[in-house]
Design an enzyme around this catalytic site. Structure first.
Site: not given
Ligand code: TAP
Length: 502
Positions: A200, A253-256, A258, A275, A309, A406
């Site tokens: 996804k 994705g985000s810590t929240e 996660g 991650e 990240c 962050e």
């Molecule tokens: P999130 O808002 O956490 O979203 C990540 C993914 O999770 C998206 O596909 C999102 O879907 C999905 N998601 C949201 N709520 C969910 C739930 N309740 N159940 C299952 N899936 C859910 O993060 P983001 O804003 O896309 O990305 C930024 C974050 O990713 C930052 O915190 C960054 O640090 C982190 N990140 C970490 C790394 C590593 S390797 N540590 C690498 C890259 C990014 P939708 O977006 O479709 O709603």
């Protein structure tokens, strides 16, 4: 510095791809969402809708997990020899390479990043990673173990060994900052270990995953081994995480989010790797090569517009070098060319969405209210699209949100320190622990400090270097598990112990 409107057009191939009807990949078929739901996809550089994709609901999740489960036990997949899995992964890498320009352009239009960097980092990185991981398919080994049980009565012995077995159906949920790369970081190890996948992508950036789905079919990867569901996190993602047939969740994705996913996973003992986010420190000692450290610190935060990240978002500089280093970072920030990613000279593109731009600017505002001073940037660019100027803040109180949370945008918090012990205390005073960089010419000092920095990766005199062979992941609230390197194989396999009385 902003660039004039670019004189570059979307290529006819990518235009045709974006305008096509986009469905879900379930088994070997592209299907519409059961309830007909769709999502608009916008170009962050203009805010305009560039594509419409399907939004998977619960029934689509059920169908995709069923397809992945059927594939997991099918002879067409489970019966393949390791070398055949390896060959399929190489084939996929070759197909990505053959379509490198198209994929880079898609990534640029979807996420706002520079097409030049998307090609060099995202797409090339995906190819390199697949070629690295492919070879592990033939190197999944167990051990023979001499056990110490009393010998069986009447003679004989025990023969004990371990096997690595694929964990099963993997739900791969990824963010929007490196969409293709994150997809491949999860699909690659799943394929080499014999798992199957439901991917996804983030709702903001689904396009490269859909193109990847077509390449996966073209590579001859058996039907159902990789399924792709576009949709939202709250519906598609949540249904996948809760699905009883999903054996493992691979989340970036985000810590929240996660933490929410981790709770659901533990409840049914699904395997889970997380991650997550970071607030990574960059520590510059006064003896460092400042000619390298200042641009290094600027690129650590401004690369991909801070949407990384492991972005170096907290800069700590020894006091006697502080003005020089921070002054140079400000100069670099002010010279960066801002514009759409398709324009080859662009150095800072738009943030991914209007919501994210508001969130980033909200942090700057909260920071200044808490007492931080803006040295440069701190506001949106006056043009269409979601642009935020590269920003440097000083004097942010250590307890303020801007200094601790962050931001995931081009916002740097710079703080002076007097001695390395103070730098270490400041760097470690964070709930995150994804990465850090240390800049110094004093090797003894480097070796003293590296073991005491609480981070999954420590770079010395460099930042943001990620290699397929180097394990990557976080200490503390930056996650659980390591992707990349041989360590990733543990996330996709179970160890089975076998003991035979002989
Ligand atoms: P999130 O808002 O956490 O979203 C990540 C993914 O999770 C998206 O596909 C999102 O879907 C999905 N998601 C949201 N709520 C969910 C739930 N309740 N159940 C299952 N899936 C859910 O993060 P983001 O804003 O896309 O990305 C930024 C974050 O990713 C930052 O915190 C960054 O640090 C982190 N990140 C970490 C790394 C590593 S390797 N540590 C690498 C890259 C990014 P939708 O977006 O479709 O709603």
């Amino acid at each position: 510095m902003s660039t004039p409107a670019p004189n570059v057009d979307v290529s006819p191939t990518v235009r045709a791809f974006l305008q096509a009807s986009h469905k879900l990949l379930v088994g070997n078929s592209w299907v519409e969402a059961h309830d007909g739901g769709t999502l608009d996809v916008r170009d962050p550089a203009t805010g305009e809708v560039i594509a419409v994709v399907s939004a998977a609901g619960r029934r689509d999740v059920d169908a995709a997990v069923d397809a992945a489960h059927a594939a997991f036990v099918s002879p067409a997949w489970a019966g393949l020899r390791p070398v055949e899995r390896e060959r399929l992964v190489h084939r996929l890498a070759n197909l990505i390479e053959a379509n490198i320009d198209e994929l880079a352009e898609i990534e640029c239009l979807d996420s706002g990043k520079s097409a030049v960097l998307a090609k060099r980092v995202d797409v090339r990185g995906a190819i390199d990673y697949l070629r690295y991981i492919a070879g592990w398919a033939t190197k999944l080994e167990g051990r023979t173990i001499d056990v110490s049980f009393p010998k069986p009565r009447g003679g004989g012995d025990y023969f004990a060994y371990t096997r690595r077995e694929p964990v099963g159906v993997v739900a791969a949920i990824i963010p929007w900052n490196f969409p293709l790369l994150m997809a491949v970081w999860k699909i690659g190890p799943a394929l080499v270990t014999g798992c199957t996948v439901v991917l996804k992508p983030a709702e903001q950036t689904p396009m490269s995953a859909l193109r990847l789905g077509a390449l996966i079919q073209e590579a001859g990867i058996p039907p159902g081994v990789v399924n792709i569901l576009t949709g939202t996190g709250s519906v598609t993602g949540a249904a996948l995480v809760a699905h009883p047939r999903v054996a493992k969740i691979a989340f970036t994705g985000s810590t929240e989010v996660g933490k929410q996913i981790g709770r659901v996973a533990v409840d049914r003992m699904a395997r889970v790797s997380l991650e997550l986010g970071g607030k990574s420190p960059v520590i510059v000692l006064a003896d460092a090569d400042l000619e390298a450290a200042a641009p290094g610190a600027a690129s650590a935060i401004f690369y991909n517009h801070g949407q990384v990240c492991c972005a170096g978002s907290r800069l700590y500089v020894q006091r006697r070098a502080f003005d020089e280093v921070v002054g140079r970072v400000v100069q670099i920030a002010e010279k960066m060319r801002m514009g759409p990613g398709l324009y080859p000279k662009t150095q800072i593109g738009p943030l991914v969405s209007a919501e994210h731009r508001a969130r980033v600017l909200g942090y700057v505002e909260k920071g200044t209210l808490a007492g931080a001073r803006v040295l440069t940037g701190g506001r949106a660019e006056d043009r269409a699209g979601y642009f935020v100027k590269p920003t440097v803040l000083v004097e942010a109180p250590s307890h303020s949100a801007v200094a601790r949370e962050e931001i995931f945008g081009p916002v740097l918090i710079a703080t002076p320190f007097d001695d390395p012990e103070e730098a270490l205390a400041l760097a470690n005073d964070s709930e995150f622990g994804l990465a850090a960089s240390l800049w110094s010419r004093d090797l003894s000092q480097v070796h003293r400090l590296v073991p005491r920095i609480q981070a999954g990766t420590v770079w010395v005199n460099c930042h943001n270097l990620i290699d397929p062979a180097l394990p990557f992941g976080g200490f503390k609230q930056s996650g659980i598990g390591r992707e990349m390197g041989r360590e990733v194989l543990d996330l996709y396999t179970e160890h089975k112990s076998v003991c035979i009385a002989v």
